[in-house]
Design a protein around this motif. Structure first.
Motif, PDB file in Angstrom:
ATOM      1  N   LEU A 146     -58.251 -48.111 104.491  1.00 12.32           N
ATOM      2  CA  LEU A 146     -57.856 -46.738 104.173  1.00 12.32           C
ATOM      3  C   LEU A 146     -57.697 -45.908 105.440  1.00 12.32           C
ATOM      4  N   LEU A 147     -58.569 -46.109 106.413  1.00 17.56           N
ATOM      5  CA  LEU A 147     -58.432 -45.390 107.678  1.00 17.56           C
ATOM      6  C   LEU A 147     -57.122 -45.739 108.369  1.00 17.56           C
ATOM      7  N   GLN A 148     -56.764 -47.014 108.338  1.00 18.37           N
ATOM      8  CA  GLN A 148     -55.513 -47.440 108.962  1.00 18.37           C
ATOM      9  C   GLN A 148     -54.313 -46.763 108.306  1.00 18.37           C
ATOM     10  N   ARG A 149     -54.406 -46.582 106.996  1.00 13.27           N
ATOM     11  CA  ARG A 149     -53.291 -45.978 106.252  1.00 13.27           C
ATOM     12  C   ARG A 149     -53.258 -44.450 106.354  1.00 13.27           C
ATOM     13  N   ILE A 234     -63.250 -40.538 103.457  1.00 10.52           N
ATOM     14  CA  ILE A 234     -62.358 -40.987 104.538  1.00 10.52           C
ATOM     15  C   ILE A 234     -61.738 -39.780 105.239  1.00 10.52           C
ATOM     16  N   PHE A 235     -61.177 -38.864 104.459  1.00  8.02           N
ATOM     17  CA  PHE A 235     -60.545 -37.689 105.062  1.00  8.02           C
ATOM     18  C   PHE A 235     -61.564 -36.827 105.787  1.00  8.02           C
ATOM     19  N   VAL A 245     -61.427 -28.400 114.206  1.00  4.93           N
ATOM     20  CA  VAL A 245     -61.917 -28.010 112.883  1.00  4.93           C
ATOM     21  C   VAL A 245     -63.382 -28.415 112.747  1.00  4.93           C
ATOM     22  N   ALA A 246     -64.140 -27.569 112.089  1.00  3.12           N
ATOM     23  CA  ALA A 246     -65.534 -27.889 111.769  1.00  3.12           C
ATOM     24  C   ALA A 246     -65.580 -28.323 110.310  1.00  3.12           C
ATOM     25  N   THR A 247     -65.967 -29.554 110.060  1.00  5.81           N
ATOM     26  CA  THR A 247     -65.885 -30.127 108.716  1.00  5.81           C
ATOM     27  C   THR A 247     -67.285 -30.348 108.149  1.00  5.81           C
ATOM     28  N   ARG A 248     -67.460 -29.936 106.916  1.00  5.47           N
ATOM     29  CA  ARG A 248     -68.724 -30.151 106.203  1.00  5.47           C
ATOM     30  C   ARG A 248     -68.414 -30.849 104.891  1.00  5.47           C
ATOM     31  N   LEU A 249     -69.228 -31.834 104.509  1.00  2.00           N
ATOM     32  CA  LEU A 249     -69.046 -32.548 103.249  1.00  2.00           C
ATOM     33  C   LEU A 249     -70.318 -32.430 102.422  1.00  2.00           C
ATOM     34  N   THR A 260     -72.977 -34.019 105.743  1.00  2.00           N
ATOM     35  CA  THR A 260     -72.189 -33.804 106.959  1.00  2.00           C
ATOM     36  C   THR A 260     -72.622 -34.723 108.091  1.00  2.00           C
ATOM     37  N   GLU A 261     -73.923 -34.969 108.217  1.00  2.00           N
ATOM     38  CA  GLU A 261     -74.427 -35.795 109.316  1.00  2.00           C
ATOM     39  C   GLU A 261     -73.993 -37.258 109.187  1.00  2.00           C
ATOM     40  N   GLN A 262     -73.560 -37.680 107.987  1.00  2.00           N
ATOM     41  CA  GLN A 262     -73.128 -39.065 107.785  1.00  2.00           C
ATOM     42  C   GLN A 262     -71.613 -39.240 107.935  1.00  2.00           C
ATOM     43  N   LEU A 263     -70.891 -38.181 108.304  1.00  2.00           N
ATOM     44  CA  LEU A 263     -69.436 -38.276 108.370  1.00  2.00           C
ATOM     45  C   LEU A 263     -68.946 -39.211 109.464  1.00  2.00           C
ATOM     46  N   ASP A 264     -69.801 -39.536 110.435  1.00  2.00           N
ATOM     47  CA  ASP A 264     -69.356 -40.451 111.489  1.00  2.00           C
ATOM     48  C   ASP A 264     -69.266 -41.883 110.999  1.00  2.00           C
ATOM     49  N   ASP A 265     -69.871 -42.195 109.844  1.00  2.00           N
ATOM     50  CA  ASP A 265     -69.794 -43.546 109.276  1.00  2.00           C
ATOM     51  C   ASP A 265     -69.593 -43.447 107.768  1.00  2.00           C
ATOM     52  N   PRO A 266     -68.330 -43.511 107.290  1.00  2.00           N
ATOM     53  CA  PRO A 266     -68.075 -43.383 105.855  1.00  2.00           C
ATOM     54  C   PRO A 266     -68.788 -44.431 105.001  1.00  2.00           C
TER      55      PRO A 266
END
Length: 393
Positions: A146-149, A234-235, A245-249, A260-266
């Motif tokens: 998915l990252l590749q796409r 992924i996004f 951009v500052a992104t929070r999930l 948010t702290e886990q966004l570096d590894d989906p």
């Protein structure tokens, strides 16, 4: 009848025989070779209680896992991956084989896709220790694909929108956007010198010392949103890698979990998801409201089917406050390729009346959506232009 017509008729009969199953053999004829093996693979699933079926009671529950593992290998041999994914999904739903995913030999034979990741997310709390590493490899394979796409379209859309939203009228030499500058100064063409003398320089946006936009992805953890969680993760990971951009999930059911702290590894993020439970959208939006620092530079994307289990009146009040403060508030009823989702139409209409458009969005369209939001375009008009059914026009 010509030889070509006879070949066409035979081919047509074989296809009908595959589609209709063994009961059509008398009228369509038998099958041989690879077609017979394809027919056996189809019959194992769609005639599951018959001889060779995956649910044949003579096999007993104890011997079913090896049989299913062999069947998974067979369908990957005879069918394209898109068909394999459909058959796997049918097997999980029709034959209730989800517990089979807890066994490494079966996982190794599965065709990895978003639906399989969703199943593994649902089972993450009960997967045996011996299967977890195999499960992580499967999820990693899907995430990488998915990252590749999706990564480059997402990066390009966000960067391009930020550049256009930060017009620079006094650029340094390295910041000049020559294409836009030349177009803006064509009236200053000097024929004798065969050149354009620019009166106005247009530049890319200067690199900001702090993020130019804050993006909050607030995602419902109910079971129907599983595919949306995969794509949003992924996004979120891609946007989190962009310093502009500052992104929070944020994930929620009746509780709110900031991931948010886990966004570096989906992959870690997805294994932290706990599908199911109730839904308190008001509580989740309230949390997001509390962490927004610059409302006029913030885009809040709520990904939910809007079946609220909390207090709807307070949710609408919060939504009105956010819009009034300048937050771009968007509701995605689904972020997937699954077609029209089921959702609470009444709540969607009420949110639309407050300036919060609601629509389903495909993963391929999501970068364009974020670009439109960053440029502060009319998102409801953008969605309508993309053919996305929307509440909010």
């Amino acid at each position: 009848m010509s030889d070509d017509q006879m070949i066409d008729d035979d081919e047509r009969r074989r296809r009908w025989r595959l589609a209709l199953g063994g009961e059509a053999e008398a009228s369509c004829g038998g099958l041989g070779g690879a077609l017979a093996e394809m027919d056996q693979a189809l019959a194992a699933l769609y005639e599951a209680d018959g001889p060779g079926g995956l649910r044949n009671p003579r096999g007993g529950r104890g011997g079913s896992a090896p049989q299913v593992a062999r069947w998974l290998g067979d369908i990957r041999k005879y069918f394209p991956s898109s068909v394999v994914q459909v058959m796997q999904r049918d097997a999980l739903e029709r034959l209730q084989l989800r517990d089979m995913l807890l066994q490494p030999e079966m996982l190794q034979n599965m065709q990895p896709d978003v639906h399989l990741v969703a199943q593994l997310m649902a089972l993450s709390r009960v997967i045996p220790q011996g299967t977890k590493e195999t499960a992580r490899r499967v999820v990693r394979q899907v995430v990488d694909a998915l990252l590749q796409r999706l990564e480059e379209p997402m990066r390009s859309a966000v960067r391009g929108a930020l550049d256009r939203s930060q017009r620079n009228r006094r650029p340094r030499h390295a910041e000049i956007d020559w294409h836009r500058t030349i177009r803006a100064n064509l009236r200053h063409w000097q024929p004798e010198y065969r050149t354009v003398v620019p009166q106005t320089l247009l530049g890319y946006g200067r690199k900001a010392r702090r993020p130019q936009r804050e993006i909050v992805l607030c995602i419902d953890q109910s079971g129907s949103m599983a595919n949306s969680i995969v794509y949003a993760s992924i996004f979120g990971a891609v946007m989190a890698s962009l310093p502009a951009v500052a992104t929070r999930l944020v994930l929620f059911d009746t509780a709110v979990v900031d991931m948010t702290e886990q966004l570096d590894d989906p992959v870690d993020l997805l294994f932290g998801v706990q599908l199911g439970g109730g839904t308190d959208i008001n509580g989740a939006v309230g949390y997001c409201q509390s962490v927004i620092r610059e409302p006029r530079n913030t885009i809040l994307v709520l990904i939910s089917d809007l079946y609220e289990g909390g207090v709807e009146e307070k949710l609408l009040q919060r939504a009105a406050e956010l819009v009034e403060a300048g937050v771009q508030f968007i509701t995605l009823l689904a972020l997937s390729d699954e077609g029209a989702p089921a959702y609470d139409h009444g709540l969607a209409v009420k949110l639309a009346a407050l300036g919060v458009p609601s629509f389903a969005c495909t993963p391929d369209a999501f970068p364009g959506l974020m670009a439109a939001a960053i440029r502060r375009d009319d998102v409801a008009a953008w969605a309508a232009g993309q053919g996305l059914v929307t509440q909010g026009r």
